[in-house]
Enzyme design. Structure first.
Site, short mmCIF file in Angstrom:
data_model
loop_
_atom_site.label_atom_id
_atom_site.label_comp_id
_atom_site.label_asym_id
_atom_site.label_seq_id
_atom_site.Cartn_x
_atom_site.Cartn_y
_atom_site.Cartn_z
N ASP A 75 57.53 -5.23 14.32
CA ASP A 75 56.87 -5.51 13.05
C ASP A 75 57.08 -6.95 12.64
O ASP A 75 57.98 -7.63 13.13
CB ASP A 75 57.42 -4.58 11.96
N LYS A 111 51.75 -6.63 10.15
CA LYS A 111 51.02 -7.45 9.19
C LYS A 111 51.70 -8.80 9.07
O LYS A 111 52.90 -8.90 9.07
CB LYS A 111 51.10 -6.77 7.82
N MET A 118 57.76 -2.81 -1.23
CA MET A 118 56.35 -3.17 -1.13
C MET A 118 55.63 -3.06 -2.47
O MET A 118 54.45 -2.72 -2.52
CB MET A 118 55.64 -2.26 -0.10
#
Lengths: 267, 267
Positions: free
Chosen positions: B35, B56, B168
């Site tokens: 990640d 991402k 997040m």
């Protein structure tokens, strides 16, 4: 010269689940104060240290927190490298904050070494993700030790969309299940009790919230503390953890970290 | 011959906070899918592996989850030792459960290697214990990514006696603060935003729930994901983490794991 105290999380049991930093602190330690649930193999990493157990064991009361705080401060003032070794993570229901405050008040330098918390790892090693898209986007970890602590938390917790993990709540599984049912949690909500996940002596019970209060620890779980998990994610254990539903079972080896492929445990 | 997949938690950032088992899996890996938030130093442990970023980064969309699942299955079927390396813990808001289900469905053997979750470690490394006797006997971890997920959780959460950790959720800090205030949480409840805790580039903001919605990321935090913490325990940061209250600050080095002794950071 002043010593130094490391408040170290030992993780869920298996020495392999210790962090690299924790292993290093143990190897460098002059003296280690450890809790009852810390594994032999983990302690052995502190090869040059004096080691003192200060935790609860077999019903005998643990050393008073004030006494532990005093031992940490005194050892550091004698210039020793001190490790305070706690099961799981030092700040997850481990009274690490109180020890840190005592050290700060005494002017003793210290560090926190976070560990893998059994609140997350015990379910994970049993094939239960505490969060899972569509099932739970949140989880709650609560101490089941004292009803005046867990009571208000559970009463304030709407059912659905989250996973509940109760540590130290085995003795109170009946009242805890009742509190959730009263709060509106569905009786059919999947529930599990996990003993010794991540160690060689593990066992689990899987059923429903309605059955949780009457769940019997399997013989293999004798005396071990149990982690209670309630929520839809528990159902994934049948796929990810090889657990047949609705019964207690003992496993060995049950560092069933491994998933299941074609019906066999894989490591 | 079938390969094997390890779903590995990389911990909160610092390679030292990797578990021993994770470090071993990386060293043995043929191929690593990682990640965006995984540190360089952690990846370097996979010295003999091909490494592919699948997360991402900087607003660009991440690879689709189905694509990642397919890559894991295909690589294992080619007999490779695969590591799927995820920030924090693979089962804490990391979609590790979906990957595990895909592997189980494909008959690929796998294991879960739990990691230190930043939900607990980011606060700890900033001097905030998520639980503390008399302040919080429970904590809640929730994703702040989608309001239809966090909305019902926060609405169902009575104030007091617990610590709320939002991962997040930086972009939604305004609506999240409002949801809590509406639910009856006191505007004066201590709140923090922590960026990059446990790494060399960290920063934090400490204030109150009333101020949370307007909290400005300090320049040092640019682009880093922030962890939001709300609850009485945040006040302990002023003693355990050396944080002056009510302002944003950048720290370096801010693996401020260390406590404070006599007003100085100690390592």
């Amino acid at each position: 010269m002043s010593g130094f105290v490391s408040l170290v999380g030992a993780g869920p049991g298996d020495p392999d689940l210790l962090t690299v930093r924790a292993a290093r602190a143990l190897a460098a330690a002059d003296i280690v104060f450890y809790d009852a649930l810390v594994a032999r193999g983990t302690l052995d990493l502190a090869s040059r240290a004096q080691r003192f157990g200060v935790g609860k064991r077999g019903g005998r009361p643990s050393m008073r927190q004030e006494t532990i705080n005093r031992l940490l401060v005194r050892s550091a003032r004698r210039g020793r490298r001190v490790v305070r070794l706690k099961g799981g993570d030092p700040f997850v229901l481990g009274r690490g904050g109180e020890e840190a405050l005592a050290l700060a008040a005494a002017g003793v330098p210290f560090e926190i070494v976070p560990g893998v918390s059994s609140a997350v790892a015990a379910p994970a090693l049993s094939g239960i993700p505490v969060t899972h898209r569509g099932l739970a986007s949140a989880f709650v970890v609560v101490s089941g030790h004292a009803e005046d602590a867990w009571g208000p938390v559970l009463t304030g917790l709407s059912p659905g969309g989250l996973t509940l993990v109760v540590l130290m709540g085995l003795a109170a599984r009946g009242p805890i299940a009742n509190a959730l049912l009263t709060r509106g949690w569905a009786p059919s909500t999947p529930a599990a009790i996990l003993w010794g996940a991540g160690t060689w002596e593990s066992a689990r019970w899987i059923g429903s919230l309605a059955e949780l209060g009457r769940a019997d620890p399997p013989p293999a779980a004798k005396g071990a503390p149990g982690t209670i998990v309630v929520g839809a994610v528990v159902a994934l254990a049948s796929v990810l953890g090889g657990a047949p539903s609705g019964e207690a079972e003992a496993e060995r080896p049950a560092a069933v970290a491994a998933g299941v492929a074609g019906g066999t445990h894989a490591r």
